[in-house]
Design an enzyme around this catalytic site. Structure first.
Site, PDB file in Angstrom:
ATOM      1  N   CYS A 195     -32.336  86.990  -8.583  1.00 32.31           N
ATOM      2  CA  CYS A 195     -31.156  87.860  -8.664  1.00 32.31           C
ATOM      3  C   CYS A 195     -29.957  87.054  -8.187  1.00 32.31           C
ATOM      4  O   CYS A 195     -29.867  85.861  -8.438  1.00 32.31           O
ATOM      5  CB  CYS A 195     -31.357  89.133  -7.840  1.00 32.31           C
ATOM      6  SG  CYS A 195     -31.611  88.834  -6.083  1.00 32.31           S
ATOM      7  N   ARG A 201     -23.438  90.322 -15.810  1.00 34.73           N
ATOM      8  CA  ARG A 201     -23.520  89.096 -15.005  1.00 34.73           C
ATOM      9  C   ARG A 201     -24.527  88.124 -15.618  1.00 34.73           C
ATOM     10  O   ARG A 201     -24.266  86.922 -15.718  1.00 34.73           O
ATOM     11  CB  ARG A 201     -23.906  89.426 -13.564  1.00 34.73           C
ATOM     12  CG  ARG A 201     -22.813  90.090 -12.764  1.00 34.73           C
ATOM     13  CD  ARG A 201     -23.306  90.530 -11.399  1.00 34.73           C
ATOM     14  NE  ARG A 201     -23.728  89.409 -10.569  1.00 34.73           N
ATOM     15  CZ  ARG A 201     -24.386  89.527  -9.415  1.00 34.73           C
ATOM     16  NH1 ARG A 201     -24.709  90.742  -8.958  1.00 34.73           N
ATOM     17  NH2 ARG A 201     -24.722  88.469  -8.719  1.00 34.73           N
TER      18      ARG A 201
END
Length: 276
Positions: A235, A175
């Site tokens: 995050c 990611r």
């Protein structure tokens, strides 16, 4: 320094102490409600901390820190006062419990710890649990003392990146690199220019406990982190970033958490994004 973690053995020895409040902060990224987990098995006397309901209901971003008065009302209804000794856990090990820990700290709670290994370790050791719906808590007065130095907004993150300061991303490597799509619709893939990457699993042991000592410090160093310099954690939506903040706190290193995280940065047209 008092560790922000507490072992299952130490907590078991403290059960029943006046002022000890056990908090189940179970939450799942796939949208499943954590309350069924709580009712299936929980630590004796625990209350359920609903992460979604305890976040800012007016924000379009997920899990944002709520206004202090709103947080105080919810915690008071759970029977929690800011002066209590609070232990937070979840049903995975160390996941959403770290976010609840950070929220309590950001609201001024000084005595809040995460159960190392969470409910899985507690159950594996055959320790007592309760099941079924919990009895209503006796209301308390929670007086917040907001700690803005623990929180970073998007402007602070921009400034930090421009200055070459450390922004540490807890998302999985694919990611971060832009090789995997984001789980939330409408977000670009990739990372902030200049950010470092340490997937949150890198600070955890296989049994779900937090690494300790040199092993924990090395996990950060291997990601390029200088532990003597400031760190902003980030995050996808501010949940697993708190695991990195917890790890830094175990090492007695301060950090700020970017509350908007990638849900904000990756969803805006005015932010730079890099990928492999």
């Amino acid at each position: 320094m008092t560790s922000p973690l507490i072992s299952t053995a130490d907590l078991a020895a403290r059960l029943g102490e006046p002022g000890l409040r056990l908090v189940d902060a179970s939450w799942h990224l796939d949208g499943r409600d954590g309350r069924p987990d709580f009712e299936a098995a929980r630590l004796p006397g625990a209350v359920f901390f609903d992460l979604e309901a305890s976040s800012d209901q007016r924000s379009d971003l997920p899990h944002m820190l709520p206004p202090p008065a709103e947080f105080a009302r919810r915690m008071g209804r759970l029977g929690i006062a800011a002066e209590d000794s609070i232990v937070v856990y979840d049903t995975v090990g160390i996941r959403s419990s770290a976010r609840a820990w950070w929220m309590f700290r950001a609201m001024g709670v000084s005595d809040v710890r995460v159960l190392d290994g969470g409910l899985p370790k507690w159950l594996a050791e055959g320790r007592a649990v309760e099941t079924g719906p919990a009895a209503p808590a006796t209301a308390a007065t929670f007086t917040p003392s907001p700690q803005p130095d623990l929180v970073a907004g998007i402007d602070a993150v921009r400034t930090a990146l421009d200055a070459g300061e450390q922004v540490l991303d807890a998302r999985a490597t694919d990611r971060f690199a832009g090789r995997a799509a984001e789980p939330r619709a409408g977000l670009r893939s990739g990372h902030m220019p200049g950010a470092l990457n340490l997937p949150f699993s890198g600070v955890l042991n296989p049994d779900g406990t937090m690494k300790q000592g040199e092993a924990l410090a090395q996990a950060f160093r291997s990601a390029g982190v200088d532990l003597d310099r400031p760190v902003i954690t980030t995050c996808g939506s501010g949940v697993t970033a708190a695991i990195l903040s917890l790890g830094l706190a175990v090492l007695d290193r301060p950090s700020r958490l970017y509350d908007g995280s990638w849900a904000e940065w990756g969803g805006r047209a005015d932010t730079a994004v890099l990928g492999d």
